[in-house]
Design an enzyme around this catalytic site. Sequence first.
Site, PDB file in Angstrom:
ATOM      1  N   ILE A 132       0.667  -1.575   0.050  1.00 34.37           N
ATOM      2  CA  ILE A 132       0.274   0.066  -0.022  1.00 34.37           C
ATOM      3  C   ILE A 132       0.841   1.261   0.243  1.00 34.37           C
ATOM      4  CG2 ILE A 132      -1.402   1.220   1.506  1.00 34.37           C
ATOM      5  CD1 ILE A 132      -2.355  -2.193   1.909  1.00 34.37           C
ATOM      6  N   LYS A 176      -2.589  -0.576  15.462  1.00 31.85           N
ATOM      7  CA  LYS A 176      -3.379   0.050  15.448  1.00 31.85           C
ATOM      8  C   LYS A 176      -3.788   1.425  16.101  1.00 31.85           C
ATOM      9  CE  LYS A 176      -1.442  -0.615  11.494  1.00 31.85           C
ATOM     10  NZ  LYS A 176      -0.883   0.065  10.314  1.00 31.85           N
ATOM     11  N   SER A 179      -6.365   0.176  10.689  1.00 24.69           N
ATOM     12  CA  SER A 179      -6.895  -0.876  10.551  1.00 24.69           C
ATOM     13  C   SER A 179      -8.525  -1.281  11.056  1.00 24.69           C
ATOM     14  CB  SER A 179      -5.954  -1.958  10.789  1.00 24.69           C
ATOM     15  OG  SER A 179      -7.043  -3.368  11.048  1.00 24.69           O
ATOM     16  N   TYR A 200      -1.672  -6.740  16.859  1.00 31.18           N
ATOM     17  CA  TYR A 200      -1.744  -5.804  15.752  1.00 31.18           C
ATOM     18  C   TYR A 200      -2.435  -4.507  16.185  1.00 31.18           C
ATOM     19  CZ  TYR A 200      -3.330  -4.166  11.417  1.00 31.18           C
ATOM     20  OH  TYR A 200      -2.945  -3.928   9.951  1.00 31.18           O
TER      21      TYR A 200
HETATM   22  N1  LIG Z   1      -3.409  -5.310   3.933  1.00 29.98           N
HETATM   23  C1  LIG Z   1      -3.798  -5.411   3.927  1.00 29.98           C
HETATM   24  O1  LIG Z   1      -5.129  -5.159   3.864  1.00 29.98           O
HETATM   25  C2  LIG Z   1      -4.418  -3.548   5.228  1.00 29.98           C
HETATM   26  C3  LIG Z   1      -5.460  -3.567   5.760  1.00 29.98           C
HETATM   27  C4  LIG Z   1      -5.032  -2.804   7.367  1.00 29.98           C
HETATM   28  C5  LIG Z   1      -3.983  -2.316   7.338  1.00 29.98           C
HETATM   29  N2  LIG Z   1      -3.205  -2.332   6.826  1.00 29.98           N
HETATM   30  C6  LIG Z   1      -2.118  -2.024   6.972  1.00 29.98           C
HETATM   31  O2  LIG Z   1      -1.395  -0.726   5.750  1.00 29.98           O
HETATM   32  C7  LIG Z   1      -0.198  -0.884   6.059  1.00 29.98           C
HETATM   33  C8  LIG Z   1       0.463  -1.223   4.490  1.00 29.98           C
HETATM   34  O3  LIG Z   1       0.047  -2.110   4.424  1.00 29.98           O
HETATM   35  P1  LIG Z   1       0.588  -3.576   3.368  1.00 29.98           P
HETATM   36  O4  LIG Z   1      -0.250  -4.563   3.038  1.00 29.98           O
HETATM   37  O5  LIG Z   1       0.891  -2.719   2.051  1.00 29.98           O
HETATM   38  O6  LIG Z   1       2.432  -4.679   4.523  1.00 29.98           O
HETATM   39  P2  LIG Z   1       3.626  -4.794   3.861  1.00 29.98           P
HETATM   40  O7  LIG Z   1       3.348  -5.141   1.712  1.00 29.98           O
HETATM   41  O8  LIG Z   1       3.791  -5.660   4.417  1.00 29.98           O
HETATM   42  O9  LIG Z   1       4.521  -3.804   3.265  1.00 29.98           O
HETATM   43  C9  LIG Z   1       4.507  -2.967   4.662  1.00 29.98           C
HETATM   44  C10 LIG Z   1       5.748  -2.075   5.002  1.00 29.98           C
HETATM   45  O10 LIG Z   1       5.964  -1.690   6.070  1.00 29.98           O
HETATM   46  C11 LIG Z   1       7.412  -1.497   5.814  1.00 29.98           C
HETATM   47  N3  LIG Z   1       8.298  -1.747   7.226  1.00 29.98           N
HETATM   48  C12 LIG Z   1       7.872  -2.943   8.324  1.00 29.98           C
HETATM   49  N4  LIG Z   1       8.538  -2.606   9.618  1.00 29.98           N
HETATM   50  C13 LIG Z   1       9.219  -1.611   9.015  1.00 29.98           C
HETATM   51  C14 LIG Z   1       9.836  -0.675  10.019  1.00 29.98           C
HETATM   52  N5  LIG Z   1      11.229  -0.663  11.042  1.00 29.98           N
HETATM   53  N6  LIG Z   1      10.394   0.173   9.543  1.00 29.98           N
HETATM   54  C15 LIG Z   1      10.036   1.068   8.101  1.00 29.98           C
HETATM   55  N7  LIG Z   1       9.401   0.269   7.403  1.00 29.98           N
HETATM   56  C16 LIG Z   1       9.246  -1.071   8.057  1.00 29.98           C
HETATM   57  C17 LIG Z   1       7.593  -2.607   5.280  1.00 29.98           C
HETATM   58  O11 LIG Z   1       9.349  -2.727   4.668  1.00 29.98           O
HETATM   59  P3  LIG Z   1       9.823  -3.530   4.190  1.00 29.98           P
HETATM   60  O12 LIG Z   1      10.051  -4.644   3.057  1.00 29.98           O
HETATM   61  O13 LIG Z   1      11.654  -3.808   5.257  1.00 29.98           O
HETATM   62  O14 LIG Z   1       9.813  -4.945   5.388  1.00 29.98           O
HETATM   63  C18 LIG Z   1       6.996  -2.115   4.049  1.00 29.98           C
HETATM   64  O15 LIG Z   1       7.675  -1.547   3.230  1.00 29.98           O
HETATM   65  C19 LIG Z   1       0.620  -1.741   6.870  1.00 29.98           C
HETATM   66  O16 LIG Z   1       0.378   0.001   7.931  1.00 29.98           O
HETATM   67  C20 LIG Z   1      -1.038  -2.615   7.444  1.00 29.98           C
HETATM   68  O17 LIG Z   1      -0.968  -2.766   8.498  1.00 29.98           O
HETATM   69  C21 LIG Z   1      -2.907  -3.777   5.414  1.00 29.98           C
END
Ligand SMILES: NC(=O)c1ccc[n+]([C@@H]2O[C@H](COP(=O)([O-])OP(=O)(O)OC[C@H]3O[C@@H](n4cnc5c(N)ncnc54)[C@H](OP(=O)(O)O)[C@@H]3O)[C@@H](O)[C@H]2O)c1
Length: 300
Positions: free
Chosen positions: A24, A173, A144, A169
């Site tokens: 995202i 959030k 979330s 988690y």
């Molecule tokens: N996907 C969903 O359905 C969903 C639903 C509700 C909320 N969200 C929220 O949306 C956001 C993005 O989700 P996503 O699904 O896109 O997740 P994702 O594909 O797993 O991406 C997570 C991102 O966070 C980075 N990250 C994790 N730990 C970090 C750290 N210590 N320092 C800097 N960057 C860090 C990761 O970097 P690395 O590549 O280095 O690990 C990656 O760029 C999250 O906050 C998640 O909680 C997602």
Amino acid sequence: MTPTPQTRDLVGRTILVTGANAGIGYWCAELLAARGARVLLGCRSPERASVAERSIRAHVEGADIGILSLDLGSSASIAEAAASVGDTLHGVICNAGVKSAHRGERTADGHDLMIGTNALGHFALLAQLAPTLSPDARVVAVGSIAHRFARIAPATLDEPWTGSSLSQYGRSKAALMAIAFELDRRWRGTARSALCAHPGYAVDPLTPARDGLAPVSPLVRGLAALTGGLVQGKDAGAAPIVHAATSTDATGGDYWGPGGLLEFRGAPRRVRASDEVRSREVGAALWAAAEELAGVRFPI
Ligand SMILES: NC(=O)c1ccc[n+]([C@@H]2O[C@H](COP(=O)([O-])OP(=O)(O)OC[C@H]3O[C@@H](n4cnc5c(N)ncnc54)[C@H](OP(=O)(O)O)[C@@H]3O)[C@@H](O)[C@H]2O)c1
């Protein structure tokens, strides 16, 4: 190339997106770049950040991209990142997040991994970025649906948890969202604002392919298409977040998410946040706890 967006209305605006190398966060960055914003990719891996930068440049002609080295689990990295931002920031999207962990997993600073990264890391970052924010800056915390099923309990925020990884988690959030709503209250009377937004249920197999990012086999993509009526791609998941960060229709204290069934997918609309994340008492207690745990003062 990404089709030319409706407008390049964000020329002259600089927006930092944390966790912009994947999912995202990547899509927020690409969408913002396509509207002419200068986008800073806040990432902990220089290699993954470069892959994302290359991809955005390949899809957005003339994209204005910078990379900010940032590990939200490390107070030293956060301080260095904040000190090295050369631009005035018009927006910060607090997107980076750890979505699951084993009990006992800790950040480099020794905090619970999800609370430490998702909530305390962003709190420390915002506190130290404050001098570089424009007078009309907007902060968006990526929340979330899971926040609704969690209790923040600021007094025990960093203590070992029991229960499921999902509920911890949700707590992380909820804490990030409560910090954003508290920040917005503290900024009242200024032109700065803080909002929350969530992406619904967003998955890689329904997301357009980008070189070097989350490869998905054609078989999995085909199978995932069957779920397309229920959930959505991460490009669509980025839409409510970008909307909250940029739309004149969005204002401080708002919470945006997908408008479809169960808020899993659909076009952005205002959605309901829990009473707890909006509570003044919880916000004030959380602010004090976050200052203490993150070791930063954030006076407003
Ligand atoms: N996907 C969903 O359905 C969903 C639903 C509700 C909320 N969200 C929220 O949306 C956001 C993005 O989700 P996503 O699904 O896109 O997740 P994702 O594909 O797993 O991406 C997570 C991102 O966070 C980075 N990250 C994790 N730990 C970090 C750290 N210590 N320092 C800097 N960057 C860090 C990761 O970097 P690395 O590549 O280095 O690990 C990656 O760029 C999250 O906050 C998640 O909680 C997602």
